[in-house]
Design a protein around this motif. Structure first.
Motif, PDB file in Angstrom:
ATOM      1  N   LYS A  73     -28.947  29.095 -75.429  1.00 56.50           N
ATOM      2  CA  LYS A  73     -27.544  29.503 -75.279  1.00 56.50           C
ATOM      3  C   LYS A  73     -26.732  29.065 -76.496  1.00 56.50           C
ATOM      4  CE  LYS A  73     -23.598  29.147 -72.183  1.00 56.50           C
ATOM      5  NZ  LYS A  73     -23.060  28.588 -70.948  1.00 56.50           N
ATOM      6  N   LEU A  74     -26.959  27.846 -76.957  1.00 53.36           N
ATOM      7  CA  LEU A  74     -26.263  27.339 -78.136  1.00 53.36           C
ATOM      8  C   LEU A  74     -26.595  28.170 -79.365  1.00 53.36           C
ATOM      9  CD1 LEU A  74     -24.610  25.072 -79.604  1.00 53.36           C
ATOM     10  CD2 LEU A  74     -26.809  23.943 -79.971  1.00 53.36           C
ATOM     11  N   VAL A  75     -27.871  28.380 -79.608  1.00 53.68           N
ATOM     12  CA  VAL A  75     -28.304  29.110 -80.798  1.00 53.68           C
ATOM     13  C   VAL A  75     -27.909  30.583 -80.709  1.00 53.68           C
ATOM     14  CG1 VAL A  75     -30.331  29.824 -82.128  1.00 53.68           C
ATOM     15  CG2 VAL A  75     -30.181  27.508 -81.261  1.00 53.68           C
ATOM     16  N   GLY A  76     -28.000  31.155 -79.538  1.00 55.40           N
ATOM     17  CA  GLY A  76     -27.645  32.561 -79.370  1.00 55.40           C
ATOM     18  C   GLY A  76     -26.171  32.842 -79.581  1.00 55.40           C
ATOM     19  N   GLY A  77     -25.328  31.841 -79.389  1.00 61.20           N
ATOM     20  CA  GLY A  77     -23.902  32.048 -79.548  1.00 61.20           C
ATOM     21  C   GLY A  77     -23.335  31.607 -80.883  1.00 61.20           C
ATOM     22  N   ILE A  78     -24.180  31.109 -81.755  1.00 61.76           N
ATOM     23  CA  ILE A  78     -23.689  30.592 -83.042  1.00 61.76           C
ATOM     24  C   ILE A  78     -23.021  31.676 -83.874  1.00 61.76           C
ATOM     25  CG2 ILE A  78     -24.470  29.753 -85.295  1.00 61.76           C
ATOM     26  CD1 ILE A  78     -26.224  27.783 -83.874  1.00 61.76           C
ATOM     27  N   ASP A  79     -23.587  32.861 -83.916  1.00 63.09           N
ATOM     28  CA  ASP A  79     -23.017  33.934 -84.752  1.00 63.09           C
ATOM     29  C   ASP A  79     -21.609  34.326 -84.322  1.00 63.09           C
ATOM     30  OD1 ASP A  79     -25.245  34.026 -86.376  1.00 63.09           O
ATOM     31  OD2 ASP A  79     -26.189  35.674 -85.278  1.00 63.09           O
ATOM     32  N   ASP A  80     -21.240  34.059 -83.078  1.00 59.69           N
ATOM     33  CA  ASP A  80     -19.907  34.416 -82.586  1.00 59.69           C
ATOM     34  C   ASP A  80     -18.851  33.360 -82.910  1.00 59.69           C
ATOM     35  OD1 ASP A  80     -21.044  36.704 -81.472  1.00 59.69           O
ATOM     36  OD2 ASP A  80     -21.428  35.711 -79.560  1.00 59.69           O
TER      37      ASP A  80
END
Length: 83
Positions: free
Chosen positions: A48-55
């Motif tokens: 969840k942390l890594v998946g949301g970094i681009d945002d």
């Protein structure tokens, strides 16, 4: 330069690079069964942390990156040396 104290080498933040190969490698590593089996980190929370970094804004991406790199390093050392 000779008399300056030693300093660690820091690679540029992944968030500043245009090529997303590094990000893909990191996400794939964290999504792997081997990462889950390691048992050090909660895989769902890490993804969840890594998946949301681009945002996130770039400054927040840069702030989170050392944590991500620590988790990745732990995983890679565990994979390579079984520690």
């Amino acid at each position: 330069i000779y008399e300056k104290p030693k300093q660690s080498f820091m690679a540029p933040p992944l968030s500043l690079l245009k090529d997303k190969t590094g990000s893909s490698f990191i996400f794939d590593s964290f999504a792997s069964k081997n990462f889950s089996d390691m048992g050090f980190f909660d895989q769902k929370k890490v993804l969840k942390l890594v998946g949301g970094i681009d945002d996130l804004p770039v400054q927040q991406q840069i702030a989170i990156e050392p944590i991500v790199m620590l988790m990745l390093t732990t995983f890679l050392v565990h994979q390579r040396f079984g520690l």
